[in-house]
Scaffold this motif. Structure first.
Motif: not given
Length: 602
Positions: A301-312
């Motif tokens: 879940v946390y890796v997914l959040f980081i991926a979304v954040l950086v892409t965002d």
């Protein structure tokens, strides 16, 4: 430092863990609004905003005077870094304090309410010391504001609209498609306030759950920050028709009229978004760890959040500035200014040469510091009195020559020893003999002193086309050399902020009254000076019936200026329903007219 400051505070705001704090700190330090404002680098350092909110919250919850002192110190430090972010921080803290006081009085838990004599003295001393520290810093702003404050018409276009909160940074690679579905506004680069998917979704989720789950009342600081955010949005919002509550602050709060781009408050909003993001990330990780494979689930879940954040938040294609190239250009300018066969000029102006405007202004300012010769370059958002705004134009054209001549005209009485133009002089020949004290670097002719204005109107009209950058609009749309009014009422034109000597003039607006204009729609024209504080003349046009065909349109006003006046504007205010195409504005001298009666109108 922005990241470290936000990280330290988010770890202490509520039950935030490292995962949420890191994610929220990233939003605060590298969010889309921050990337959009990299061109205004003085706004980027904001590392005293998080501790200001943290220590003020500690003061309300613990009641310790030392926390109030730390909060005040943070405000002072942020002011010294940037007055824009300092003022926005005061706005946010004031609303946050009022909400905190009201909520604690309702809960009957108010540690700071028992104000003893010693605490009152400590708080008063803290406020007094903070004021004394800021006084020498703020006084020049106050003094300048007494003679050169901004008009409401200038500030209004830079108040956030509802669409501003959905406009992404111009360099956003993820959200750039949004600009194609949202309408562009005046000074669009200032209105790009979208925080990104993760901060926005986190905020909406918290607002939704706040109504349904009583457990969220364990986050009182989050609720207070969220409500402060909402109230700040409402306070600074520009509604259709040019309405805004912010006009109350503009009119009645001393010094606030000096601020122009209120949409930059998005840099404060990144902190609110960071708090909401930290809460959402921790909440989701906590829920995922209730599963029997909690370690793996939480990591995914946390890796997914980081991926979304950086892409965002990913942005690209920022302007770059070569320091070595800058040094070489400065040396070339300094060499020309030090030419031994020419008298030392009183000032110089670096002529546009096709490079980005910030090259020219930064080069000129640094060359001025190196040589000790003042420069006319270097101004952008705030223009000194008697300084022509058109000097900012990037193309060496007739507008530039007129602007330099106007500057000489308004400053002729202070005995100018010549303005040296660095670069290709567009004002040589072509009927510009009315500027005798201008010469280009390399010209052997010595500049001569003057004791009176060299600039006079030669019975020649000055024509402003609508593609002239000095003509601005709020509710209009520029198309080619024309300006079209929308069906929305408001300020159609303002500017060009030119300076004029005493005399009688005629201003004429030419355009077309377009088919479809409604009956009883009104258009108001006026001539104003001193940033809108002084109205010289005005006129009114009323549409009596629905316009069935396009009709040529002309409105003319004769007005008198009793003394040299800076920042002259030719303004048009339209009501809803009027459809007007404005093609040009003509300013001409009327030296044969002596106004002893009200000015004639055509």
């Amino acid at each position: 430092m922005n990241f470290a400051s936000a990280l330290a505070v988010l770890l202490r705001f509520g039950p935030h863990k490292w995962e949420g704090a890191i994610t929220g700190a990233f939003v605060f330090a590298f969010g889309l609004p921050v990337m959009q404002q990299l061109g205004h680098i003085q706004l980027v350092p904001r590392y005293f905003i998080p501790p200001a909110f943290y220590f003020l919250h500690r003061f309300f919850t613990k009641g310790r005077s030392i926390d109030f002192s730390f909060a005040a110190g943070s405000v002072v430090a942020q002011f010294l870094i940037s007055i824009y972010t300092g003022v926005f921080l005061v706005f946010g803290l004031t609303i946050f304090a009022m909400i905190s006081v009201l909520s604690m009085r309702r809960s009957k838990r108010c540690p700071f309410c028992s104000l003893k004599v010693g605490r009152i003295i400590a708080l008063t001393a803290t406020i007094a010391i903070s004021g004394l520290i800021l006084l020498p810093y703020l006084y020049p702003y106050y003094k300048t504001g007494m003679t050169h404050s901004r008009s409401w018409v200038e500030v209004l276009p830079l108040l956030p609209a509802l669409t501003s909160y959905w406009l992404p940074a111009e360099t956003s690679t993820t959200w750039i498609w949004m600009k194609d579905i949202l309408p562009e506004t005046t000074a669009s680069h200032e209105h790009r306030m979208f925080l990104g998917l993760l901060p926005t979704a986190s905020t909406l989720l918290f607002m939704f759950l706040l109504r349904k789950h009583k457990k969220l009342h364990r986050y009182p600081v989050h609720r207070a920050l969220l409500l402060s955010w909402v109230l700040l949005v409402l306070l600074t919002l520009r509604w259709p028709g040019g309405l805004s509550l912010y006009v109350l602050l503009f009119n009645y709060l001393p010094g606030i009229s000096a601020l122009r781009a209120i949409a930059r408050i998005s840099l404060l909003f990144t902190f609110f978004g960071a708090v909401m993001t930290a809460w959402a990330v921790n909440r989701c990780i906590l829920l995922s760890r209730r599963h029997r494979k909690r370690g793996l689930r939480g990591t995914v879940v946390y890796v997914l959040f980081i991926a979304v954040l950086v892409t965002d938040q990913w942005t690209a294609n920022h302007d770059a500035f070569s320091i070595e190239g800058n040094r070489q250009r400065i040396e070339a300018i300094a060499t020309q200014l030090r030419e031994s066969d020419q008298p030392r000029p009183s000032s110089f102006f670096l002529i546009p040469d096709g490079q980005p405007f910030f090259y020219r202004h930064v080069d000129a300012m640094l060359a001025s510091q190196q040589t000790g010769i003042p420069t006319i370059n270097g101004y952008s958002g705030n223009i000194p009195q008697d300084y022509s705004l058109e000097l900012l134009l990037d193309d060496p054209s007739e507008h530039l020559c007129r602007a330099i001549a106007a500057w000489i005209m308004m400053n002729g009485k202070i005995r100018i020893q010549g303005i040296r133009l660095i670069g290709q002089n567009p004002c040589q020949g072509g009927g510009h003999e009315n500027m005798p004290n201008l010469h280009t670097s390399g010209d052997k002719q010595a500049s001569r002193q003057i004791t009176e204005s060299p600039f006079t109107f030669k019975n020649e009209a000055i024509v402003y086309r609508m593609d002239d950058p000095s003509i601005r609009t709020i509710v209009g749309e520029k198309k080619g050399s024309s300006l079209l009014s929308a069906t929305q009422g408001g300020v159609l034109t303002f500017g060009p902020y030119t300076s004029l000597p005493a005399g009688v003039y005629r201003i004429t607006w030419d355009g077309i009254l377009l088919q479809g204009s409604e009956a009883e729609a009104r258009v108001e024209f006026d001539v104003a000076g001193n940033m809108g504080k002084e109205t010289m003349a005005s006129a009114l046009f009323e549409s009596r019936e629905v316009q069935k065909i396009d009709v040529p349109f002309r409105k003319s006003i004769v007005f008198e200026i009793a003394r040299p006046t800076p920042n002259i504007e030719f303004r048009i205010f339209v009501q809803d329903g009027i459809r007007l195409q404005l093609n040009k504005v003509t300013l001409s001298p009327e030296n044969d007219i002596k106004l002893s009666k009200p000015p004639p109108q055509e």
